[in-house]
Write a protein that holds these residues in place. Sequence first.
Motif, PDB file in Angstrom:
ATOM      1  N   GLY A  19       0.778  -1.218   0.000  1.00  0.00           N
ATOM      2  CA  GLY A  19       0.000   0.000   0.000  1.00  0.00           C
ATOM      3  C   GLY A  19       0.811   1.270   0.000  1.00  0.00           C
ATOM      4  N   ARG A  20       2.156   1.219  -0.233  1.00  0.00           N
ATOM      5  CA  ARG A  20       2.943   2.439  -0.231  1.00  0.00           C
ATOM      6  C   ARG A  20       3.952   2.372  -1.357  1.00  0.00           C
ATOM      7  NH1 ARG A  20       7.857   4.213   1.711  1.00  0.00           N
ATOM      8  NH2 ARG A  20       8.357   2.162   2.525  1.00  0.00           N
ATOM      9  N   THR A  21       4.037   3.422  -2.145  1.00  0.00           N
ATOM     10  CA  THR A  21       5.039   3.517  -3.198  1.00  0.00           C
ATOM     11  C   THR A  21       6.060   4.561  -2.780  1.00  0.00           C
ATOM     12  OG1 THR A  21       3.440   2.953  -4.877  1.00  0.00           O
ATOM     13  CG2 THR A  21       5.462   4.026  -5.621  1.00  0.00           C
ATOM     14  N   PRO A  22       7.321   4.188  -2.591  1.00  0.00           N
ATOM     15  CA  PRO A  22       8.313   5.144  -2.122  1.00  0.00           C
ATOM     16  C   PRO A  22       8.609   6.187  -3.164  1.00  0.00           C
ATOM     17  CG  PRO A  22       9.356   3.080  -2.716  1.00  0.00           C
ATOM     18  CD  PRO A  22       7.872   2.849  -2.803  1.00  0.00           C
ATOM     19  N   GLU A  23       9.028   7.360  -2.708  1.00  0.00           N
ATOM     20  CA  GLU A  23       9.345   8.432  -3.624  1.00  0.00           C
ATOM     21  C   GLU A  23      10.753   8.254  -4.173  1.00  0.00           C
ATOM     22  OE1 GLU A  23       8.890  12.042  -1.530  1.00  0.00           O
ATOM     23  OE2 GLU A  23       6.733  11.819  -1.220  1.00  0.00           O
ATOM     24  N   ALA A  24      10.928   8.662  -5.439  1.00  0.00           N
ATOM     25  CA  ALA A  24      12.251   8.595  -6.046  1.00  0.00           C
ATOM     26  C   ALA A  24      13.137   9.660  -5.430  1.00  0.00           C
ATOM     27  CB  ALA A  24      12.140   8.816  -7.549  1.00  0.00           C
ATOM     28  N   GLY A 107      15.397   6.893  -8.855  1.00  0.00           N
ATOM     29  CA  GLY A 107      15.357   8.148  -9.587  1.00  0.00           C
ATOM     30  C   GLY A 107      16.021   8.076 -10.939  1.00  0.00           C
ATOM     31  N   ARG A 108      16.494   6.893 -11.338  1.00  0.00           N
ATOM     32  CA  ARG A 108      17.095   6.717 -12.665  1.00  0.00           C
ATOM     33  C   ARG A 108      16.740   5.324 -13.184  1.00  0.00           C
ATOM     34  NH1 ARG A 108      21.521   3.374 -12.689  1.00  0.00           N
ATOM     35  NH2 ARG A 108      22.440   2.872 -10.657  1.00  0.00           N
ATOM     36  N   THR A 109      16.940   5.132 -14.470  1.00  0.00           N
ATOM     37  CA  THR A 109      16.682   3.831 -15.076  1.00  0.00           C
ATOM     38  C   THR A 109      17.825   2.878 -14.755  1.00  0.00           C
ATOM     39  OG1 THR A 109      15.416   4.785 -16.883  1.00  0.00           O
ATOM     40  CG2 THR A 109      16.336   2.592 -17.244  1.00  0.00           C
ATOM     41  N   LEU A 110      17.478   1.675 -14.318  1.00  0.00           N
ATOM     42  CA  LEU A 110      18.467   0.641 -14.042  1.00  0.00           C
ATOM     43  C   LEU A 110      18.533  -0.319 -15.216  1.00  0.00           C
ATOM     44  CD1 LEU A 110      17.591  -0.113 -10.314  1.00  0.00           C
ATOM     45  CD2 LEU A 110      19.478   1.278 -11.194  1.00  0.00           C
ATOM     46  N   LYS A 111      19.765  -0.687 -15.592  1.00  0.00           N
ATOM     47  CA  LYS A 111      19.979  -1.567 -16.732  1.00  0.00           C
ATOM     48  C   LYS A 111      20.486  -2.925 -16.261  1.00  0.00           C
ATOM     49  CE  LYS A 111      19.128   1.472 -20.051  1.00  0.00           C
ATOM     50  NZ  LYS A 111      18.036   1.302 -21.025  1.00  0.00           N
ATOM     51  N   ASN A 112      19.871  -3.972 -16.774  1.00  0.00           N
ATOM     52  CA  ASN A 112      20.319  -5.342 -16.522  1.00  0.00           C
ATOM     53  C   ASN A 112      20.544  -5.594 -15.029  1.00  0.00           C
ATOM     54  OD1 ASN A 112      20.323  -5.989 -19.311  1.00  0.00           O
ATOM     55  ND2 ASN A 112      22.270  -4.925 -19.517  1.00  0.00           N
ATOM     56  N   LEU A 113      19.466  -5.540 -14.305  1.00  0.00           N
ATOM     57  CA  LEU A 113      19.491  -5.729 -12.858  1.00  0.00           C
ATOM     58  C   LEU A 113      19.470  -7.218 -12.544  1.00  0.00           C
ATOM     59  CD1 LEU A 113      19.323  -4.607  -9.985  1.00  0.00           C
ATOM     60  CD2 LEU A 113      16.836  -4.556 -10.258  1.00  0.00           C
ATOM     61  N   VAL A 114      20.507  -7.681 -11.825  1.00  0.00           N
ATOM     62  CA  VAL A 114      20.673  -9.101 -11.531  1.00  0.00           C
ATOM     63  C   VAL A 114      20.724  -9.308 -10.023  1.00  0.00           C
ATOM     64  CG1 VAL A 114      22.109 -11.145 -11.892  1.00  0.00           C
ATOM     65  CG2 VAL A 114      21.982  -9.390 -13.661  1.00  0.00           C
TER      66      VAL A 114
END
Length: 652
Positions: A19-24, A107-114
């Motif tokens: 029920g909570r979405t954290p802020e960027a 706050g940014r796009t993450l690439k290829n998260l493993v």
Amino acid sequence: MNLKTVSLLSLTCLLASCGRTPEAVTPPVAATPSALYELHFQNLGSAQTTASAQRLGAGLGAQRLENAPEPLALGTTPLSTLEFVTTENGKSVRHAQATFKLTNTSGRTLKNLVFLPVALNDTDGDPSNNAQAPTAGGTPFRTVRYFDGSDASALAGTLTPVQGQRLNAEKTGAQADPDADAYFRGLSTAGLNVAAPAGLSVQVTDGGWLAATSLAAGASTNVTFAVDMDGVDPANLKATPYSFSLLVTGGEDATATDISSSVDPASIQGVLPDWKYGEGRIVDNYFRAVYGTVSSGGVVGGTIYTPALANMYALIGNCSFKGTQTASDVKVMTPNSKLTIQNLQGDELVRLNEKTLAGEEVIRLYAESAAVFRGVQSCSPYPDVTLDLDLKRGWNALVFGADQVVRNLPFGTRTVLGIVPVAERVDVTFTDAFSSLDLVAGKGEGPKRGVLLNQVGAISGDVTLETDVPGVTVTPATLSLPNLKSASVSGGGLGALGLGTQALTSSLTFSADAEAKAYSGSLNLIVKKGGVEVGRGRLYSARVVVPAVSAYFTNSLYGQTGSLAQGETRDFPVALSSVEGYAGTTTVTLSGLPAGVSASTETVTLTANGQATATIKLTVGPGVAVGTLFDVQATGPKITTPYNPPQRYIIK
């Protein structure tokens, strides 16, 4: 990977019910210690398997970190759990998996998260100075317990992180679930420098789950952690672990340097750029083997199975070899040079290939034993090939260069996966190809036949249908093949890798027009797209009959020659019968008459399968020469020769 540790302080993994979405937030400039995460599986072997996750205290630091301040929180209850046991070839395996929601709050796009499993090892054997409990036996697992709560750490080695699985359609075995995150093996973690908790050393495994190839700031995805447990006794499940914990951390490969890397010869892994065909499977059609999966985003992951000795062949065989070798020969096997990617229904989409950045083709080769071959192999009539091979027992990654040299692929060499579109075609299969198709010309709609149209390649849209028998048409004459990307996907194995539910099923009605000729033989259904043939299928027995009228003289000569006199007029009674249901009129007269001999006409009406009689008058002129010989035959519309024997006459 040039794998950068993601502290995952930058991510929040939450249940949908949290029920909570954290802020960027903006990442700090300085790297801060990242966290370990513990996934706890319990109640295994019961009907209430559960899982939970928690963030452990800060304990991992790293070089090249790109940390963010928000912690990764896993709810006590995952989005879903799955657990089942399969037995194949006398070997039983328990499979357990849990899926959690993952949200990027960096706050940014993450690439290829493993996500990578992590082992914590006690460096000095003194548990009193350990900041955390170590994992068992160099594995990423700890608190491994039996049903009664007693220690089962000795069985930690039977636990293996894997890609999520599902039961196959026959419920006889497990198969990779394309909805689950691919588990990459052989990832290069040499660039990771992780600070260990006090009293412990850290070992990050060289495998992990690729949670996302690109996860935008604020976006969410699901990540599935899965474990296989070998050596299960289905009759005594309490003798196997009832609960265990798995430690993981995260890494990001922003430049994708290792997601497509052949550091593990037994695995196929990478990301296909611009993939647009949805979920699929990597298939070796020759050996009827499924090697891996392709996600809807183009993530490729899979492990090549160990081949049976019966499927292997001699590397040198009947060829000659000049050079140095440690064995006279060795049994080997390689998958098809171009593996196929099929969708879940078995439609062949593309061929998969793998190359180095220099463009050299990568070959996976299984060797039954270790051997070294350095020299020239000659196999007439093919060009000579130079072998520079140091084969290990098991799978080997090789490259075939433009210089005709086959050599080992250096460990860690980056490779790139690519696809070659399969020529678009439609495989046509009749459900009753061997039953006779009987048609009557001009009778409108005829018999129906069931047909399966299996799409090969990315073919879709409208296709037209026709036959190769003149006058025979099919309804509907146009069918619409579904778009492979948008076609519905369901579970189930590929079975025999033939036609699946994706194949378009239709009932076709065949008919022969009024001008069709009598025919007996096979019939091909031809499928065209844009006027170009893209497939055909055969009905092995087809017959076209033409409604007709049979006619014969009631006064038979029984093969003798009759006689007529000059100036004579004689009646020729003709019996008429409907053939193949002909109904209508026909005008009867006589043909084959020489000059000076004439015949009257008579129009009769026949009902379907009915009979009638006509009387035709034949008149011989006085000037017809004596000795004139001719054959008289009843003729007229719809009167066919096979049913109309002639009679021979002579003028006397």
